[in-house]
Motif scaffolding. Structure first.
Motif, PDB file in Angstrom:
ATOM      1  N   VAL A 141       0.858  -1.180   0.000  1.00 10.71           N
ATOM      2  CA  VAL A 141       0.000   0.000   0.000  1.00 10.71           C
ATOM      3  C   VAL A 141       0.899   1.237   0.000  1.00 10.71           C
ATOM      4  O   VAL A 141       1.826   1.345   0.812  1.00 10.71           O
ATOM      5  N   GLU A 142       0.671   2.144  -0.948  1.00 10.78           N
ATOM      6  CA  GLU A 142       1.456   3.383  -1.019  1.00 10.78           C
ATOM      7  C   GLU A 142       0.624   4.528  -0.456  1.00 10.78           C
ATOM      8  O   GLU A 142      -0.535   4.703  -0.828  1.00 10.78           O
ATOM      9  N   ILE A 143       1.240   5.292   0.430  1.00 17.60           N
ATOM     10  CA  ILE A 143       0.563   6.431   1.053  1.00 17.60           C
ATOM     11  C   ILE A 143       1.441   7.667   0.911  1.00 17.60           C
ATOM     12  O   ILE A 143       2.623   7.569   0.589  1.00 17.60           O
ATOM     13  N   ASP A 144       0.845   8.834   1.142  1.00 16.12           N
ATOM     14  CA  ASP A 144       1.646  10.056   1.124  1.00 16.12           C
ATOM     15  C   ASP A 144       2.190  10.320   2.527  1.00 16.12           C
ATOM     16  O   ASP A 144       1.776   9.701   3.508  1.00 16.12           O
ATOM     17  N   LEU A 145       3.126  11.243   2.590  1.00 15.27           N
ATOM     18  CA  LEU A 145       3.808  11.508   3.857  1.00 15.27           C
ATOM     19  C   LEU A 145       2.865  12.119   4.886  1.00 15.27           C
ATOM     20  O   LEU A 145       2.992  11.870   6.088  1.00 15.27           O
ATOM     21  N   ASP A 146       1.899  12.902   4.426  1.00 14.76           N
ATOM     22  CA  ASP A 146       0.934  13.496   5.368  1.00 14.76           C
ATOM     23  C   ASP A 146       0.102  12.408   6.050  1.00 14.76           C
ATOM     24  O   ASP A 146      -0.198  12.506   7.249  1.00 14.76           O
ATOM     25  N   THR A 147      -0.266  11.353   5.308  1.00 11.45           N
ATOM     26  CA  THR A 147      -1.015  10.246   5.916  1.00 11.45           C
ATOM     27  C   THR A 147      -0.128   9.481   6.895  1.00 11.45           C
ATOM     28  O   THR A 147      -0.585   9.043   7.949  1.00 11.45           O
ATOM     29  N   ALA A 148       1.139   9.327   6.554  1.00 10.45           N
ATOM     30  CA  ALA A 148       2.058   8.670   7.474  1.00 10.45           C
ATOM     31  C   ALA A 148       2.175   9.453   8.779  1.00 10.45           C
ATOM     32  O   ALA A 148       2.326   8.869   9.856  1.00 10.45           O
ATOM     33  N   PHE A 149       2.104  10.772   8.694  1.00  9.67           N
ATOM     34  CA  PHE A 149       2.224  11.621   9.878  1.00  9.67           C
ATOM     35  C   PHE A 149       0.937  11.605  10.702  1.00  9.67           C
ATOM     36  O   PHE A 149       0.972  11.456  11.923  1.00  9.67           O
ATOM     37  N   ASN A 150      -0.201  11.759  10.035  1.00 17.18           N
ATOM     38  CA  ASN A 150      -1.474  11.917  10.744  1.00 17.18           C
ATOM     39  C   ASN A 150      -2.216  10.609  10.969  1.00 17.18           C
ATOM     40  O   ASN A 150      -3.078  10.526  11.848  1.00 17.18           O
ATOM     41  N   GLY A 151      -1.896   9.576  10.163  1.00 14.09           N
ATOM     42  CA  GLY A 151      -2.708   8.372  10.186  1.00 14.09           C
ATOM     43  C   GLY A 151      -3.998   8.601   9.402  1.00 14.09           C
ATOM     44  O   GLY A 151      -4.287   9.712   8.940  1.00 14.09           O
ATOM     45  N   GLY A 152      -4.755   7.551   9.230  1.00 14.53           N
ATOM     46  CA  GLY A 152      -6.014   7.690   8.512  1.00 14.53           C
ATOM     47  C   GLY A 152      -6.398   6.385   7.840  1.00 14.53           C
ATOM     48  O   GLY A 152      -5.798   5.338   8.062  1.00 14.53           O
ATOM     49  N   LYS A 153      -7.419   6.457   7.005  1.00 12.65           N
ATOM     50  CA  LYS A 153      -7.914   5.286   6.302  1.00 12.65           C
ATOM     51  C   LYS A 153      -7.532   5.365   4.833  1.00 12.65           C
ATOM     52  O   LYS A 153      -7.501   6.439   4.250  1.00 12.65           O
ATOM     53  N   ARG A 154      -7.263   4.209   4.248  1.00 10.42           N
ATOM     54  CA  ARG A 154      -6.897   4.138   2.845  1.00 10.42           C
ATOM     55  C   ARG A 154      -7.596   2.953   2.207  1.00 10.42           C
ATOM     56  O   ARG A 154      -7.545   1.844   2.738  1.00 10.42           O
TER      57      ARG A 154
END
Length: 310
Positions: A141-154
């Motif tokens: 799963v590839e995520i952006d850095l902002d999601t890595a920082f804040n967490g969230g759903k993908r």
């Protein structure tokens, strides 16, 4: 009857570990399970695998079998138990009623001549349904850095045998590249009513226009003007959590590294943000700016290369 080489049946060496034997059995059992494999010999092959695994998974049975095999027997040889062979498991199996009246008739004469019993799941000569956990599945799963920082759903899509499956993945705050997120029960279906395997999602983080990542530390190149570097200044610096104020010491040069404690990815401990200063010299855009550069050159231009004098 013929001697059976249980190691050859499972495709493992005699010195194989218990884990290697288990993995080999599960792989072959999935391949030859009659519910999946419709070839004419799949059921016989499946029974052979179950018999081999019954012996080799049990340290005591395996020890007795290895002692017998050490006598030079090979698969397919005509076999009769050696004189004095007591079949240590024959008595144990029958003592519990497993050897005769209860059945276990799906094991070979070779097995029963040695151990006198079978798998507890075979009754009345019927086919045993092996209960096994499904295979674990790996994906990315590839995520952006902002999601890595804040967490969230993908939301992700997987191809399952030609069918698309959409899943929602919870990304924990502070996740780093290479981290594996486990989705319980989202792997391949189990066999014989066994539980499904798990899905392991390996995290990749897409490049960011401003920041680079080093573990939990976040790195940014910050342009500063010559006068800010020379005189010192308070500047606003972007971070993943928003802009913060940072003090640049007087006399700073390009390449100076400054640290914003705890401004990297969350964690225990949290990462830092590393700020690399890059002095940027603006091109004179007016006569007045040129005059000021010329005046500065007259006053202090030689100081830049004082260390090279000699």
């Amino acid at each position: 009857m013929q001697f059976k080489d249980y190691y050859k049946t499972l495709g493992v060496e005699q010195g194989a570990s218990a884990d290697e034997i288990r993995r080999a059995y599960r792989k072959l059992a999935r391949k030859y399970h009659p519910d999946r494999n419709k070839e004419s010999d799949s059921e016989d092959r499946f029974k052979e695998l179950g018999e081999a695994y019954e012996v080799l998974k049990d340290p005591a049975k395996r020890k007795e079998y290895d002692q017998l095999r050490a006598g030079g027997w090979r698969g397919g040889d005509d076999f009769k138990p050696p004189p004095g062979w007591h079949g240590g498991f024959r008595d144990a199996g029958r003592a519990g009623g497993a050897g005769g009246g209860e059945g276990f008739g799906d094991f070979s004469d070779f097995f029963e001549s040695l151990f006198g019993g079978g798998l507890g799941g075979m009754r009345g000569g019927g086919r045993q349904r092996v209960r096994a956990k499904g295979r674990d599945v790996n994906a990315t799963v590839e995520i952006d850095l902002d999601t890595a920082f804040n967490g969230g759903k993908r939301r992700i899509s997987l191809d399952r045998g030609g069918k698309r499956q959409d899943l929602e993945v919870n990304i924990p705050a502070g996740v780093t590249p290479g981290r594996r997120i486990r989705l319980s029960g989202q792997g391949e279906p189990g066999m014989g009513g066994g539980p499904a395997g798990d899905l392991y999602m390996e995290v990749k983080i897409a490049p960011h226009p401003l920041f680079e990542l080093d573990g939990r530390d976040v790195i940014i190149d910050l342009p500063v003007a010559p006068w800010e570097a020379a005189l010192g200044a308070e500047v606003r610096v972007p971070t993943l959590g928003g802009k913060v104020t940072m003090n640049i010491p007087a006399g700073s040069s390009s390449g100076k590294r400054m640290r914003l404690k705890g401004r990297g990815l969350p964690g225990k401990p949290a990462g830092d943000q590393i700020v690399n200063l890059k002095v940027v010299v603006p091109k004179p855009g007016s006569d007045r700016e040129r005059e000021l550069y010329e005046e500065l050159a007259e006053v202090s231009g030689a100081k830049v290369r004082e260390g090279l004098a000699g």
